[in-house]
Design a protein around this motif. Structure first.
Motif, short mmCIF file in Angstrom:
data_model
loop_
_atom_site.label_atom_id
_atom_site.label_comp_id
_atom_site.label_asym_id
_atom_site.label_seq_id
_atom_site.Cartn_x
_atom_site.Cartn_y
_atom_site.Cartn_z
N PHE A 138 0.83 -1.20 0.00
CA PHE A 138 0.00 0.00 0.00
C PHE A 138 0.87 1.26 0.00
O PHE A 138 0.63 2.20 -0.77
N VAL A 139 1.86 1.28 0.88
CA VAL A 139 2.72 2.46 0.98
C VAL A 139 3.39 2.76 -0.36
O VAL A 139 3.44 3.91 -0.81
N THR A 140 3.90 1.73 -1.00
CA THR A 140 4.59 1.92 -2.28
C THR A 140 3.64 2.45 -3.35
O THR A 140 3.94 3.43 -4.04
N HIS A 141 2.50 1.81 -3.52
CA HIS A 141 1.59 2.23 -4.59
C HIS A 141 0.95 3.58 -4.26
O HIS A 141 0.75 4.41 -5.16
N PHE A 142 0.64 3.81 -3.01
CA PHE A 142 0.12 5.11 -2.58
C PHE A 142 1.11 6.22 -2.94
O PHE A 142 0.73 7.27 -3.45
N SER A 143 2.39 5.98 -2.69
CA SER A 143 3.41 6.98 -2.97
C SER A 143 3.50 7.26 -4.47
O SER A 143 3.63 8.41 -4.90
N ARG A 144 3.47 6.21 -5.28
CA ARG A 144 3.55 6.39 -6.73
C ARG A 144 2.38 7.21 -7.24
O ARG A 144 2.54 8.09 -8.09
N THR A 145 1.20 6.91 -6.73
CA THR A 145 0.01 7.62 -7.19
C THR A 145 0.00 9.05 -6.68
O THR A 145 -0.35 9.99 -7.41
N LEU A 146 0.40 9.23 -5.41
CA LEU A 146 0.43 10.57 -4.83
C LEU A 146 1.43 11.46 -5.55
O LEU A 146 1.22 12.68 -5.67
N ARG A 147 2.48 10.85 -6.08
CA ARG A 147 3.48 11.62 -6.82
C ARG A 147 2.87 12.35 -8.00
O ARG A 147 3.20 13.51 -8.30
N ALA A 148 1.96 11.69 -8.70
CA ALA A 148 1.33 12.31 -9.87
C ALA A 148 0.48 13.50 -9.46
O ALA A 148 0.29 14.45 -10.24
N GLU A 149 -0.03 13.46 -8.24
CA GLU A 149 -0.88 14.55 -7.75
C GLU A 149 -0.07 15.70 -7.19
O GLU A 149 -0.26 16.86 -7.55
N LEU A 150 0.86 15.39 -6.29
CA LEU A 150 1.61 16.45 -5.62
C LEU A 150 2.76 16.98 -6.47
O LEU A 150 3.22 18.11 -6.24
N GLY A 151 3.23 16.19 -7.42
CA GLY A 151 4.30 16.67 -8.28
C GLY A 151 3.92 17.93 -9.03
O GLY A 151 4.76 18.79 -9.30
N GLN A 152 2.65 18.06 -9.34
CA GLN A 152 2.18 19.26 -10.03
C GLN A 152 2.25 20.49 -9.13
O GLN A 152 2.17 21.62 -9.62
N LYS A 153 2.39 20.26 -7.83
CA LYS A 153 2.50 21.37 -6.88
C LYS A 153 3.93 21.53 -6.36
O LYS A 153 4.16 22.16 -5.34
N ASP A 154 4.88 20.91 -7.06
CA ASP A 154 6.30 21.00 -6.72
C ASP A 154 6.65 20.32 -5.40
O ASP A 154 7.65 20.64 -4.75
N VAL A 155 5.82 19.36 -4.99
CA VAL A 155 6.15 18.52 -3.84
C VAL A 155 6.61 17.17 -4.39
O VAL A 155 5.84 16.44 -5.00
N ARG A 156 7.87 16.86 -4.21
CA ARG A 156 8.41 15.60 -4.69
C ARG A 156 8.03 14.49 -3.70
O ARG A 156 8.12 14.67 -2.49
N VAL A 157 7.60 13.36 -4.23
CA VAL A 157 7.21 12.22 -3.40
C VAL A 157 8.16 11.07 -3.71
O VAL A 157 8.27 10.64 -4.86
N ALA A 158 8.81 10.58 -2.69
CA ALA A 158 9.75 9.46 -2.85
C ALA A 158 9.31 8.32 -1.95
O ALA A 158 8.70 8.53 -0.90
N VAL A 159 9.63 7.11 -2.37
CA VAL A 159 9.39 5.94 -1.52
C VAL A 159 10.68 5.13 -1.47
O VAL A 159 11.33 4.92 -2.49
N ILE A 160 11.07 4.74 -0.28
CA ILE A 160 12.27 3.94 -0.11
C ILE A 160 11.85 2.58 0.45
O ILE A 160 10.97 2.50 1.32
N GLU A 161 12.46 1.52 -0.07
CA GLU A 161 12.07 0.16 0.28
C GLU A 161 13.27 -0.60 0.86
O GLU A 161 13.93 -1.37 0.16
N PRO A 162 13.57 -0.40 2.13
CA PRO A 162 14.72 -1.10 2.71
C PRO A 162 14.45 -2.59 2.87
O PRO A 162 13.30 -3.03 2.96
N GLY A 163 15.53 -3.34 2.95
CA GLY A 163 15.43 -4.73 3.37
C GLY A 163 15.51 -4.80 4.88
O GLY A 163 15.08 -3.88 5.58
N THR A 164 16.10 -5.85 5.41
CA THR A 164 16.18 -6.00 6.86
C THR A 164 17.17 -4.98 7.43
O THR A 164 18.34 -4.95 7.05
N VAL A 165 16.67 -4.15 8.34
CA VAL A 165 17.49 -3.12 8.98
C VAL A 165 17.60 -3.47 10.46
O VAL A 165 16.61 -3.85 11.10
N GLY A 166 18.78 -3.34 11.01
CA GLY A 166 19.01 -3.71 12.40
C GLY A 166 18.45 -2.70 13.37
O GLY A 166 19.18 -1.83 13.88
#
Length: 289
Positions: A138-166
């Motif tokens: 959900f977080v990943t797809h939400f971010s991709r979709t939100l990017r199309a919306e907020l990008g037009q307002k100069d708000v960059r939307v990024a999503v980072i997908e870490p693996g196992t973090v200690g």
């Protein structure tokens, strides 16, 4: 380097107070606010307080999360709800609280950033992680979709997908099989550290011309240090980070080899790391953990 004001919000006030002292000792300015990202009204109050005391937020690092894998047939419905409440609803609460400020900051300064933390579980298949993986998908797809919306307002939307973090994330796992699997993974992969994720965020935020020169510098941007502390956990014990940090710039299964930006050798092929996936972005600072 321009001075930054940073606010941190999480449930465990003692950790926040210690973090604020550390930031202040380094010459920064920080504000600690105790709160819970699953409480939308409380989070909105915190966002308003940040704007009043520090200024308009131009960077939000949205990092709420808890991981509670278990076989679906065991029907741990309470853990299902806990993951959805924090990983999905908590993340959305932070978006609702801070995106108006990001839009305002972008109109005033030309750009603002929203960084959501997902997981490689959003893209890969891990048995017994179905609910957790679903929340991160959900977080990943939400971010991709939100990017199309907020990008037009100069708000960059990024999503980072870490693996196992200690972090303490793994300590909340109650299923014996999942615990054994996670512990055994240390023999076959190299876990990431909070600093790896923090440096990725700092690197992403740098202007393109500065990225190359900063690639070999650890903690090139002060919020990165704050980010790795939040990733280690300042929540209430339900997740690696059940909290929010916000700041403002003064007006004006499958594994893949990974080499972090830190100055250390890549792990040998026999011990691949679970990588933080590359940011994807479109055409102040808040951290939500």
């Amino acid at each position: 380097m321009r001075r930054r004001f940073v606010a941190v919000l999480a449930r465990r006030a003692d950790r926040l107070d210690a973090l604020v002292k550390e930031i202040e000792q380094a010459g920064g300015t920080a504000l600690a606010i105790a709160g819970d990202v699953t409480d939308a009204a409380s989070l909105q109050e915190a966002a308003d307080q940040v704007a009043e005391r520090l200024g308009t937020v131009d960077l939000l690092v949205n990092n709420p999360g808890v991981m509670l894998p278990a076989p679906i047939e065991e029907l741990p419905t309470g853990q299902w709800r806990q993951q959805v409440d924090l990983n999905v609803s908590g993340l959305l609460n932070a978006v609702a609280a801070f995106v108006p400020q990001l839009i305002r900051a972008a109109s005033e300064r030309g750009v603002a950033d929203l960084v959501n933390t997902s997981s490689i579980a959003a893209q890969n298949i891990f048995p017994n992680f179905a609910v957790y993986s679903g929340t991160k998908a959900f977080v990943t797809h939400f971010s991709r979709t939100l990017r199309a919306e907020l990008g037009q307002k100069d708000v960059r939307v990024a999503v980072i997908e870490p693996g196992t973090v200690g972090t303490e994330l793994q300590s909340h796992v109650t299923d014996a099989g999942a615990q054994e699997w996670l512990e055994g993974s240390k023999e076959t992969i190299t876990w990431l550290e909070p600093e790896d994720v923090a440096e990725s965020i700092a690197f992403y935020r740098l202007p393109a011309r500065a990225r190359q020169s900063a690639a070999d510098d650890r903690h090139a941007d002060p919020p990165a240090c704050l980010t790795c502390r939040l990733l280690r956990g300042a929540g209430n014990g339900r997740g690696a980070g059940n909290g929010v940090a916000a700041g403002a710039r003064p007006p004006a299964g499958d594994t893949a080899p990974y080499r972090s930006s830190r100055s250390r050798p890549a792990p040998p092929p026999s011990r691949p790391s679970w990588a933080a996936a590359a940011f994807s972005t479109a055409p102040a600072s808040a951290l939500v953990a």
